[in-house]
Design a protein around this motif. Structure first.
Motif, PDB file in Angstrom:
ATOM      1  N   THR A 303      -7.217 -17.423  28.288  1.00  0.00           N
ATOM      2  CA  THR A 303      -6.000 -18.063  28.879  1.00  0.00           C
ATOM      3  C   THR A 303      -5.132 -18.605  27.788  1.00  0.00           C
ATOM      4  O   THR A 303      -3.744 -18.656  27.994  1.00  0.00           O
ATOM      5  CB  THR A 303      -6.260 -19.336  29.699  1.00  0.00           C
ATOM      6  OG1 THR A 303      -6.985 -20.159  28.939  1.00  0.00           O
ATOM      7  CG2 THR A 303      -7.231 -18.861  30.934  1.00  0.00           C
ATOM      8  N   ILE A 306      -0.913 -14.443  24.887  1.00  0.00           N
ATOM      9  CA  ILE A 306       0.384 -14.337  25.502  1.00  0.00           C
ATOM     10  C   ILE A 306       0.452 -13.203  26.806  1.00  0.00           C
ATOM     11  O   ILE A 306       0.992 -13.518  27.739  1.00  0.00           O
ATOM     12  CB  ILE A 306       1.274 -13.542  24.189  1.00  0.00           C
ATOM     13  CG1 ILE A 306       1.802 -14.882  23.453  1.00  0.00           C
ATOM     14  CG2 ILE A 306       2.687 -12.911  24.884  1.00  0.00           C
ATOM     15  CD1 ILE A 306       2.733 -15.800  23.957  1.00  0.00           C
ATOM     16  N   TYR A 308      -1.884 -12.907  28.765  1.00  0.00           N
ATOM     17  CA  TYR A 308      -2.344 -13.621  29.793  1.00  0.00           C
ATOM     18  C   TYR A 308      -1.105 -14.462  30.478  1.00  0.00           C
ATOM     19  O   TYR A 308      -0.853 -14.366  31.749  1.00  0.00           O
ATOM     20  CB  TYR A 308      -3.529 -14.650  29.668  1.00  0.00           C
ATOM     21  CG  TYR A 308      -3.636 -15.671  30.626  1.00  0.00           C
ATOM     22  CD1 TYR A 308      -4.498 -15.288  31.691  1.00  0.00           C
ATOM     23  CD2 TYR A 308      -3.044 -16.771  30.936  1.00  0.00           C
ATOM     24  CE1 TYR A 308      -4.640 -15.799  33.171  1.00  0.00           C
ATOM     25  CE2 TYR A 308      -3.260 -17.772  32.155  1.00  0.00           C
ATOM     26  CZ  TYR A 308      -4.165 -17.073  32.948  1.00  0.00           C
ATOM     27  OH  TYR A 308      -4.430 -17.951  34.360  1.00  0.00           O
ATOM     28  N   GLN A 309      -0.153 -15.011  29.711  1.00  0.00           N
ATOM     29  CA  GLN A 309       0.817 -15.763  30.226  1.00  0.00           C
ATOM     30  C   GLN A 309       1.814 -14.782  30.933  1.00  0.00           C
ATOM     31  O   GLN A 309       2.096 -15.105  32.036  1.00  0.00           O
ATOM     32  CB  GLN A 309       1.522 -16.447  29.139  1.00  0.00           C
ATOM     33  CG  GLN A 309       0.896 -16.966  28.099  1.00  0.00           C
ATOM     34  CD  GLN A 309       0.301 -18.354  28.298  1.00  0.00           C
ATOM     35  OE1 GLN A 309       0.585 -18.957  29.519  1.00  0.00           O
ATOM     36  NE2 GLN A 309      -0.432 -18.852  27.443  1.00  0.00           N
ATOM     37  N   THR A 312       0.290 -13.461  34.315  1.00  0.00           N
ATOM     38  CA  THR A 312       0.046 -14.519  35.512  1.00  0.00           C
ATOM     39  C   THR A 312       1.637 -14.619  35.825  1.00  0.00           C
ATOM     40  O   THR A 312       1.779 -14.586  37.139  1.00  0.00           O
ATOM     41  CB  THR A 312      -0.310 -15.857  34.732  1.00  0.00           C
ATOM     42  OG1 THR A 312      -1.615 -15.474  34.219  1.00  0.00           O
ATOM     43  CG2 THR A 312      -0.554 -16.861  35.755  1.00  0.00           C
ATOM     44  N   LEU A 313       2.692 -14.871  34.941  1.00  0.00           N
ATOM     45  CA  LEU A 313       4.089 -15.017  35.429  1.00  0.00           C
ATOM     46  C   LEU A 313       4.674 -13.735  36.222  1.00  0.00           C
ATOM     47  O   LEU A 313       5.384 -13.759  37.183  1.00  0.00           O
ATOM     48  CB  LEU A 313       4.946 -15.486  34.341  1.00  0.00           C
ATOM     49  CG  LEU A 313       4.505 -16.653  33.803  1.00  0.00           C
ATOM     50  CD1 LEU A 313       5.363 -16.924  32.342  1.00  0.00           C
ATOM     51  CD2 LEU A 313       4.561 -17.738  34.652  1.00  0.00           C
ATOM     52  N   LEU A 329       8.057 -21.953  28.733  1.00  0.00           N
ATOM     53  CA  LEU A 329       6.511 -22.401  29.094  1.00  0.00           C
ATOM     54  C   LEU A 329       6.273 -23.735  28.732  1.00  0.00           C
ATOM     55  O   LEU A 329       5.363 -24.166  29.002  1.00  0.00           O
ATOM     56  CB  LEU A 329       6.126 -21.285  28.093  1.00  0.00           C
ATOM     57  CG  LEU A 329       5.534 -19.824  28.376  1.00  0.00           C
ATOM     58  CD1 LEU A 329       4.976 -19.229  27.421  1.00  0.00           C
ATOM     59  CD2 LEU A 329       4.603 -19.990  29.739  1.00  0.00           C
ATOM     60  N   ARG A 358       2.943 -23.507  30.923  1.00  0.00           N
ATOM     61  CA  ARG A 358       2.191 -23.086  30.363  1.00  0.00           C
ATOM     62  C   ARG A 358       0.527 -23.670  30.895  1.00  0.00           C
ATOM     63  O   ARG A 358      -0.347 -22.737  30.985  1.00  0.00           O
ATOM     64  CB  ARG A 358       2.058 -23.376  28.791  1.00  0.00           C
ATOM     65  CG  ARG A 358       1.198 -22.762  27.714  1.00  0.00           C
ATOM     66  CD  ARG A 358       1.304 -23.206  26.332  1.00  0.00           C
ATOM     67  NE  ARG A 358       2.482 -23.128  25.705  1.00  0.00           N
ATOM     68  CZ  ARG A 358       2.973 -22.077  25.221  1.00  0.00           C
ATOM     69  NH1 ARG A 358       2.242 -20.876  25.159  1.00  0.00           N
ATOM     70  NH2 ARG A 358       4.206 -21.978  24.878  1.00  0.00           N
ATOM     71  N   CYS A 361      -0.126 -21.738  34.229  1.00  0.00           N
ATOM     72  CA  CYS A 361      -0.364 -20.677  34.011  1.00  0.00           C
ATOM     73  C   CYS A 361      -2.136 -20.584  33.708  1.00  0.00           C
ATOM     74  O   CYS A 361      -3.055 -19.932  34.164  1.00  0.00           O
ATOM     75  CB  CYS A 361      -0.017 -19.912  32.731  1.00  0.00           C
ATOM     76  SG  CYS A 361       1.667 -19.370  33.079  1.00  0.00           S
ATOM     77  N   LYS A 362      -2.511 -21.577  32.737  1.00  0.00           N
ATOM     78  CA  LYS A 362      -3.933 -21.754  32.766  1.00  0.00           C
ATOM     79  C   LYS A 362      -4.519 -22.063  33.692  1.00  0.00           C
ATOM     80  O   LYS A 362      -5.870 -21.705  33.923  1.00  0.00           O
ATOM     81  CB  LYS A 362      -4.139 -22.716  31.644  1.00  0.00           C
ATOM     82  CG  LYS A 362      -5.393 -23.018  30.963  1.00  0.00           C
ATOM     83  CD  LYS A 362      -5.498 -23.648  29.803  1.00  0.00           C
ATOM     84  CE  LYS A 362      -6.776 -23.978  29.284  1.00  0.00           C
ATOM     85  NZ  LYS A 362      -7.012 -24.780  28.094  1.00  0.00           N
TER      86      LYS A 362
END
Ligand SMILES: Cc1cc2nc3c(=O)[nH]c(=O)nc-3n(C[C@H](O)[C@H](O)[C@H](O)COP(=O)(O)O)c2cc1C
Length: 442
Positions: A303, A306, A308-309, A312-313, A329, A358, A361-362
């Protein structure tokens, strides 16, 4: 194993998956070419051994460019595509399993009702009475633009249309009376035509003569497939509570899960339904390993990246038509609304929590549920606790790693589920032959 003894009934299990690439570049890759369906056949067989209620095949009908105004992230990371059509995969999975339910997503925006009713009736026969239709109205303008529209109709209209659409399908499925197929050798009669009737449906949005020109669904009384739905907004919940045998939902905390289920049950009762006939499954994305420390290490490393972010977004942008690349973020999100998936947006954004983008996202990796990163025994205990608090009815497994790998399937089906079964929390056999009956079994 926990010595905690559960007093209430067991809970149900399903799995949410795309007909899309597996974790193609991970250490346990199946090669990134699942298009002949074999990867998913293996997955369905593992799930059936673990006595899942159903496998739920997601679908959307576009390649998105909502994140940053470009298809780049979506295609680079194979996020919402490429994908295969869920209908033929459902037929394959039905053919390679014998007890588990197979659910496919079809949008009321995309199929003329007659085609949908015929497709579902055919699939329910191929699946031997184990087919379910995940009823969606589509939530993306880009999807609407693939079907001759400039944008989606407003949510209220989409669900008003869906009400009528489902009623039309119900009538088509019942246009063949039970017993219409007589197969009488003496008179050379396959169908008794007096038991098959036009429906002459004339609604506000749809018109259809009928009857259905295929045999009705195998699941009877009344003849129809199982209905799965995922309404999140008040209007969506109303539709789900009135229609669905099983609701799949996403929530950001145990409190929110309980509130959602209580609300659905109250709405179902107002429609004159027994609330126990509406089974709510909540998304859960356990991160599993042999030790708690290694599960946590893996979760943190995954998680924090970058990639992953962005993944997700981009996913959230796609289902909300909101470009999340515009937000910082490390700041809180402004309040947002969408004509797309409002319920999914609300669950992601955790309005009022004060969390930065951020952190949101996690949280999305484990759907905000604490205690879902650990050993199979630890997570099984936690799942039991959460279900006790919520009151029921089950979990919808979804990979925290966005894609599915053979390793993850093994961890869930051969690690987590046996731990749940040892605690008496999930079923160890199928009592009934059809999906609707198995959903109602407890
Ligand atoms: C677990 C889950 C699975 C969903 N699967 C799909 C899907 O496969 N295809 C789709 O178009 N929408 C899907 N949706 C979106 C729902 O149909 C619905 O639009 C969304 O939950 C928002 O609710 P609302 O329409 O009431 O705003 C899903 C939603 C959830 C929570």
């Amino acid at each position: 194993m926990s010595d905690r003894r559960r007093m209430t009934r067991p809970f149900h299990l399903a799995w949410f998956v795309n007909f899309a690439v597996d974790e193609w570049n991970g250490p346990f890759s199946a090669g990134g070419t699942p298009w002949n369906g074999e990867f998913y056949i293996d997955m369905a067989k593992a799930m059936e051994r673990a006595c899942f209620d159903y496998i739920m095949l997601e679908d959307t009908l576009m390649i998105s460019d909502s994140y940053g105004g470009s298809m780049d992230a979506y295609l680079k990371y194979a996020l919402m595509g490429p994908k295969g059509d869920p209908a033929p995969l459902a037929a394959l999975l039905g053919n390679h399993t014998s007890k588990m339910g197979v659910v496919a997503t079809f949008s009321t925006m995309a199929y003329p009702p007659y085609m949908l009713a015929r497709l579902c009736a055919t699939l329910d026969n191929i699946c031997g009475g184990r087919f379910g239709w995940n009823i969606v109205t589509s939530g993306e303008n880009l999807a609407a633009q693939n079907f001759g529209m400039d944008e989606l109709p407003p949510r209220q209209d989409r669900y008003d249309m869906a009400d009528e659409y489902v009623e039309l399908c119900r009538q088509l499925w019942m246009s063949w009376e039970p017993g219409a197929i007589v197969k009488d050798h003496a008179t050379d009669t396959y169908v008794d035509y007096t038991k098959v009737h036009p429906i002459h449906f004339k609604g506000r949005y749809y018109k259809c003569r009928g009857p259905l020109n295929c045999v009705p669904p195998k699941q009877g009384n009344p003849q129809r497939p199982a209905f799965v739905q995922a309404g999140g907004s008040p209007r969506g919940r109303q539709f789900a509570a009135q229609t669905a045998d099983s609701i799949i939902a996403v929530a950001s905390s145990v409190k929110a899960m309980k509130a959602y289920r209580d609300d659905i049950r109250e709405r179902a009762e107002k429609f004159g339904r027994d609330p126990d006939e509406v089974k709510v499954f909540f998304i859960a994305s356990p991160v599993l390993a042999e030790t708690e420390a290694s599960a946590k290490r893996r979760f943190e490393a995954y998680t924090a990246s970058i990639e992953y972010q962005v993944k997700t977004l981009a996913s959230v942008s796609s289902i909300t038509d909101i470009d999340f690349s515009q937000f910082d973020l490390d700041e809180e999100l402004p309040h947002l609304t969408t004509n797309g998936e409002q319920g999914s947006l609300d669950a992601f954004a955790q309005w009022g929590s004060g969390k930065t983008l951020r952190q949101l996202c996690k949280d999305r990796a484990t759907r905000g549920l604490d205690g879902f990163v650990g050993t199979p025994d630890q997570v099984a205990d936690r799942m039991g606790e959460v279900m006790d608090e919520v009151g029921g009815d089950g979990f919808l497994i979804s990979s925290p790693f966005q894609k599915v790998s053979r390793e993850y399937i093994l961890q869930v089906c051969e690690g987590l589920v046996p731990a749940l079964q040892r605690r008496g929390l999930t079923r160890t056999s199928y009592a009934e032959p059809t999906l609707r009956e198995n959903l109602k079994a407890f």
